[in-house]
Design a protein around this motif. Structure first.
Motif, PDB file in Angstrom:
ATOM      1  N   PRO A 107       0.835  -1.206   0.000  1.00 20.23           N
ATOM      2  CA  PRO A 107       0.000   0.000   0.000  1.00 20.23           C
ATOM      3  C   PRO A 107       0.863   1.247   0.000  1.00 20.23           C
ATOM      4  O   PRO A 107       2.041   1.195   0.358  1.00 20.23           O
ATOM      5  N   PRO A 108       0.286   2.368  -0.391  1.00 22.73           N
ATOM      6  CA  PRO A 108       1.061   3.617  -0.434  1.00 22.73           C
ATOM      7  C   PRO A 108       1.638   3.947   0.946  1.00 22.73           C
ATOM      8  O   PRO A 108       0.927   3.886   1.948  1.00 22.73           O
ATOM      9  N   PRO A 109       2.932   4.243   1.017  1.00 28.99           N
ATOM     10  CA  PRO A 109       3.581   4.514   2.308  1.00 28.99           C
ATOM     11  C   PRO A 109       2.899   5.599   3.126  1.00 28.99           C
ATOM     12  O   PRO A 109       2.894   5.533   4.354  1.00 28.99           O
ATOM     13  N   GLU A 110       2.297   6.575   2.490  1.00 31.66           N
ATOM     14  CA  GLU A 110       1.660   7.652   3.244  1.00 31.66           C
ATOM     15  C   GLU A 110       0.420   7.172   4.010  1.00 31.66           C
ATOM     16  O   GLU A 110      -0.073   7.848   4.905  1.00 31.66           O
ATOM     17  N   LEU A 111      -0.064   5.970   3.703  1.00 33.69           N
ATOM     18  CA  LEU A 111      -1.209   5.413   4.416  1.00 33.69           C
ATOM     19  C   LEU A 111      -0.800   4.540   5.603  1.00 33.69           C
ATOM     20  O   LEU A 111      -1.645   4.117   6.383  1.00 33.69           O
ATOM     21  N   LEU A 112       0.497   4.269   5.734  1.00 32.82           N
ATOM     22  CA  LEU A 112       0.992   3.429   6.822  1.00 32.82           C
ATOM     23  C   LEU A 112       1.209   4.260   8.074  1.00 32.82           C
ATOM     24  O   LEU A 112       1.551   5.436   8.007  1.00 32.82           O
ATOM     25  N   HIS A 113       1.006   3.649   9.226  1.00 31.24           N
ATOM     26  CA  HIS A 113       1.280   4.322  10.498  1.00 31.24           C
ATOM     27  C   HIS A 113       1.719   3.284  11.528  1.00 31.24           C
ATOM     28  O   HIS A 113       1.412   2.109  11.416  1.00 31.24           O
ATOM     29  N   CYS A 114       2.445   3.755  12.500  1.00 29.24           N
ATOM     30  CA  CYS A 114       2.939   2.869  13.561  1.00 29.24           C
ATOM     31  C   CYS A 114       1.910   2.791  14.679  1.00 29.24           C
ATOM     32  O   CYS A 114       1.226   3.765  14.985  1.00 29.24           O
ATOM     33  N   ILE A 115       1.843   1.634  15.289  1.00 29.83           N
ATOM     34  CA  ILE A 115       0.972   1.425  16.434  1.00 29.83           C
ATOM     35  C   ILE A 115       1.870   1.249  17.651  1.00 29.83           C
ATOM     36  O   ILE A 115       2.720   0.360  17.681  1.00 29.83           O
ATOM     37  N   LYS A 116       1.689   2.125  18.640  1.00 26.74           N
ATOM     38  CA  LYS A 116       2.501   2.023  19.846  1.00 26.74           C
ATOM     39  C   LYS A 116       2.049   0.815  20.651  1.00 26.74           C
ATOM     40  O   LYS A 116       0.856   0.542  20.764  1.00 26.74           O
ATOM     41  N   GLY A 117       3.006   0.110  21.183  1.00 29.54           N
ATOM     42  CA  GLY A 117       2.683  -1.043  22.006  1.00 29.54           C
ATOM     43  C   GLY A 117       3.879  -1.455  22.839  1.00 29.54           C
ATOM     44  O   GLY A 117       5.007  -1.067  22.573  1.00 29.54           O
ATOM     45  N   CYS A 118       3.599  -2.234  23.851  1.00 26.21           N
ATOM     46  CA  CYS A 118       4.644  -2.732  24.742  1.00 26.21           C
ATOM     47  C   CYS A 118       4.499  -4.247  24.857  1.00 26.21           C
ATOM     48  O   CYS A 118       3.396  -4.776  24.803  1.00 26.21           O
ATOM     49  N   GLU A 119       5.619  -4.910  25.034  1.00 21.80           N
ATOM     50  CA  GLU A 119       5.596  -6.341  25.288  1.00 21.80           C
ATOM     51  C   GLU A 119       5.065  -6.560  26.708  1.00 21.80           C
ATOM     52  O   GLU A 119       5.273  -5.732  27.582  1.00 21.80           O
ATOM     53  N   PRO A 120       4.409  -7.671  26.966  1.00 21.46           N
ATOM     54  CA  PRO A 120       3.779  -7.885  28.284  1.00 21.46           C
ATOM     55  C   PRO A 120       4.740  -8.366  29.369  1.00 21.46           C
ATOM     56  O   PRO A 120       4.353  -9.129  30.239  1.00 21.46           O
ATOM     57  N   PHE A 121       5.978  -7.927  29.323  1.00 22.13           N
ATOM     58  CA  PHE A 121       6.978  -8.426  30.273  1.00 22.13           C
ATOM     59  C   PHE A 121       7.512  -7.328  31.174  1.00 22.13           C
ATOM     60  O   PHE A 121       8.641  -7.395  31.633  1.00 22.13           O
ATOM     61  N   MET A 122       6.723  -6.318  31.490  1.00 22.96           N
ATOM     62  CA  MET A 122       7.196  -5.227  32.335  1.00 22.96           C
ATOM     63  C   MET A 122       7.128  -5.624  33.804  1.00 22.96           C
ATOM     64  O   MET A 122       6.194  -6.299  34.230  1.00 22.96           O
ATOM     65  N   GLY A 123       8.155  -5.229  34.554  1.00 23.30           N
ATOM     66  CA  GLY A 123       8.176  -5.508  35.988  1.00 23.30           C
ATOM     67  C   GLY A 123       8.487  -6.948  36.342  1.00 23.30           C
ATOM     68  O   GLY A 123       8.138  -7.417  37.411  1.00 23.30           O
ATOM     69  N   ASP A 124       9.173  -7.656  35.425  1.00 19.37           N
ATOM     70  CA  ASP A 124       9.484  -9.073  35.675  1.00 19.37           C
ATOM     71  C   ASP A 124      10.937  -9.292  36.100  1.00 19.37           C
ATOM     72  O   ASP A 124      11.432 -10.405  36.083  1.00 19.37           O
ATOM     73  N   ASN A 125      11.640  -8.213  36.468  1.00 20.00           N
ATOM     74  CA  ASN A 125      13.045  -8.253  36.890  1.00 20.00           C
ATOM     75  C   ASN A 125      14.004  -8.626  35.765  1.00 20.00           C
ATOM     76  O   ASN A 125      15.129  -9.041  36.020  1.00 20.00           O
ATOM     77  N   TYR A 126      13.583  -8.478  34.524  1.00 18.96           N
ATOM     78  CA  TYR A 126      14.427  -8.758  33.356  1.00 18.96           C
ATOM     79  C   TYR A 126      14.306  -7.571  32.417  1.00 18.96           C
ATOM     80  O   TYR A 126      13.197  -7.192  32.036  1.00 18.96           O
ATOM     81  N   CYS A 127      15.429  -6.965  32.053  1.00 20.64           N
ATOM     82  CA  CYS A 127      15.411  -5.784  31.194  1.00 20.64           C
ATOM     83  C   CYS A 127      15.109  -6.175  29.750  1.00 20.64           C
ATOM     84  O   CYS A 127      15.895  -6.853  29.113  1.00 20.64           O
ATOM     85  N   ASP A 128      13.954  -5.762  29.272  1.00 25.65           N
ATOM     86  CA  ASP A 128      13.565  -5.973  27.876  1.00 25.65           C
ATOM     87  C   ASP A 128      13.779  -4.657  27.134  1.00 25.65           C
ATOM     88  O   ASP A 128      12.983  -3.720  27.298  1.00 25.65           O
ATOM     89  N   PRO A 129      14.860  -4.533  26.339  1.00 25.27           N
ATOM     90  CA  PRO A 129      15.159  -3.256  25.674  1.00 25.27           C
ATOM     91  C   PRO A 129      13.991  -2.673  24.874  1.00 25.27           C
ATOM     92  O   PRO A 129      13.836  -1.466  24.818  1.00 25.27           O
ATOM     93  N   VAL A 130      13.147  -3.511  24.294  1.00 31.11           N
ATOM     94  CA  VAL A 130      12.016  -2.994  23.520  1.00 31.11           C
ATOM     95  C   VAL A 130      11.033  -2.239  24.416  1.00 31.11           C
ATOM     96  O   VAL A 130      10.316  -1.358  23.953  1.00 31.11           O
ATOM     97  N   ASN A 131      11.001  -2.547  25.699  1.00 26.85           N
ATOM     98  CA  ASN A 131      10.113  -1.861  26.639  1.00 26.85           C
ATOM     99  C   ASN A 131      10.804  -0.723  27.391  1.00 26.85           C
ATOM    100  O   ASN A 131      10.172  -0.033  28.172  1.00 26.85           O
TER     101      ASN A 131
END
Length: 64
Positions: A12-36
């Motif tokens: 599809p045309p690039p101008e129609l694309l958009h990013c969806i913000k989201g987080c992996e469900p591993f927050m606060g598990d004592n393991y550093c997830d760089p994506v979060n």
């Protein structure tokens, strides 16, 4: 996915694309997830900083 058509146009045309913000469900598990490790994900629940991780030891983050 995005592809180049035989007419040399992106679909599809690039101008129609958009990013969806989201987080992996591993927050606060004592393991550093760089994506979060960003403000939107509350810095992985504190897991990436020695002063805020529950175990006081950062695990999982690559050390350079």
């Amino acid at each position: 996915s995005i592809v180049c058509t035989m007419g040399l146009k992106w679909y599809p045309p690039p101008e129609l694309l958009h990013c969806i913000k989201g987080c992996e469900p591993f927050m606060g598990d004592n393991y550093c997830d760089p994506v979060n490790n960003r403000a939107f994900c509350n810095y992985d629940g504190g897991d990436c900083c020695q002063s805020t991780v529950k175990t006081k030891k950062v695990s999982g983050m690559l050390k350079l």
